[in-house]
Design an enzyme around this catalytic site. Structure first.
Site, PDB file in Angstrom:
ATOM      1  N   HIS A 163       0.829  -1.213   0.000  1.00 12.16           N
ATOM      2  CA  HIS A 163       0.000   0.000   0.000  1.00 12.16           C
ATOM      3  C   HIS A 163       0.860   1.258   0.000  1.00 12.16           C
ATOM      4  O   HIS A 163       2.006   1.239   0.453  1.00 12.16           O
ATOM      5  CB  HIS A 163      -0.872   0.037   1.264  1.00 12.16           C
ATOM      6  N   CYS A 250      -2.929   0.232   9.634  1.00 10.10           N
ATOM      7  CA  CYS A 250      -4.023  -0.597   9.123  1.00 10.10           C
ATOM      8  C   CYS A 250      -4.988  -1.086  10.201  1.00 10.10           C
ATOM      9  O   CYS A 250      -6.110  -1.476   9.890  1.00 10.10           O
ATOM     10  CB  CYS A 250      -3.462  -1.770   8.355  1.00 10.10           C
TER      11      CYS A 250
END
Ligand code: CIR
Length: 257
Positions: A163, A250
């Site tokens: 990411h 996250c």
């Protein structure tokens, strides 16, 4: 809207069946992951965050990684459409909690795919990684959704990591922590840049809290760099979450409540 709140979701008993893209599979101690996650939540609470604790989802291995399912802006929420099909049910699971927090809730729809881990907001600028998980169709949708609220959206090509926020996060409104091997520093030319230590490529993923930066243990050189720049640093051991290609951003969705 004056308190900092966060959604967190307990680690699924199926956690060991997580998706993996850029790292190899190692045995995961799920009980230890659950303990580490509780310590992470404890660190947020200790830092003054009002945590909304969501229950574990036994069927959804990666559901602890709530960041990927929703973007929370002051003005609205955007439910994502994760790039991994195995993770799409996680969005439905968080939707009702999100509707309690924001009146306006938009959706990313097919053919768009977007993981929240690819979305870095700094003030009114929103950077979105063009990754294995997030595509241009979703970025275009997000730009249209956010334009009326004054946000500008920039697509950022990236490589070698899952990411965008594996490669770069914000330390403050004017400084980013970045691994320039994984994302081009030029996209962040408007910010002061602090590079992670070259021996610690995974160190760029940190959570910006009001009084401190929360980062994983195990990145001592980057931690020292942050301290030398005057940042107060808190650390948590997330070794078992890292084996699932997760880190610290996250495991929460932070928002003003
Ligand atoms: C996945 O591959 O989707 C999970 N195993 C890890 C997701 C980590 N999410 C994040 O950093 N935002």
């Amino acid at each position: 809207m004056n308190s900092l709140r966060a959604f967190c979701r307990a680690v699924s008993p199926a956690f060991a069946n997580c998706e993996l893209s850029f790292i190899g599979r190692e045995p995961i101690n799920v009980a230890l992951a659950q303990q580490q996650h509780m310590a992470y939540v404890g660190a947020l609470i200790e830092a003054g965050v009002d945590v909304i604790a969501l229950p574990a989802l036994p069927e959804l291995a990666d559901s602890v990684f709530v960041e990927d399912t929703v973007l929370l802006f002051d003005e609205l929420a955007v439910l994502t459409r994760p790039g991994a099909a195995s993770r799409r049910m996680e969005v439905q699971a968080i939707a009702s909690a999100v509707h309690h927090c924001r009146e306006t809730v938009a959706d990313i729809v097919a053919p768009g795919t977007l993981d929240g881990g690819d979305v870095l907001r700094i003030g009114k600028r929103v950077f979105v990684g063009l990754s294995k998980r997030s595509n241009q169709a979703a970025i275009d949708q997000l730009a249209s959704i956010l334009k009326p609220f004054g946000y500008t959206v920039t697509a950022v090509p990236m490589q070698e990591c899952l990411h965008l926020k594996s490669a770069v996060t914000a330390l403050s409104d004017d400084t980013v922590l970045i691994n320039p091997e994984w994302v081009q520093a030029a996209y962040f030319k408007d910010y002061q840049q602090l590079n992670v230590a070259s021996s610690e490529p995974h160190a760029a993923n940190v959570v910006r809290l009001p009084e401190a930066i929360l980062m994983p243990t195990g990145f001592p050189q980057t931690q020292d760099l942050l301290v030398a720049r005057g940042f107060s640093v808190l650390t948590v051991d997330v070794s078992e979450l890292q084996k699932a290609e997760g880190a610290v951003t996250c495991c929460s969705v932070l928002f003003n409540g």
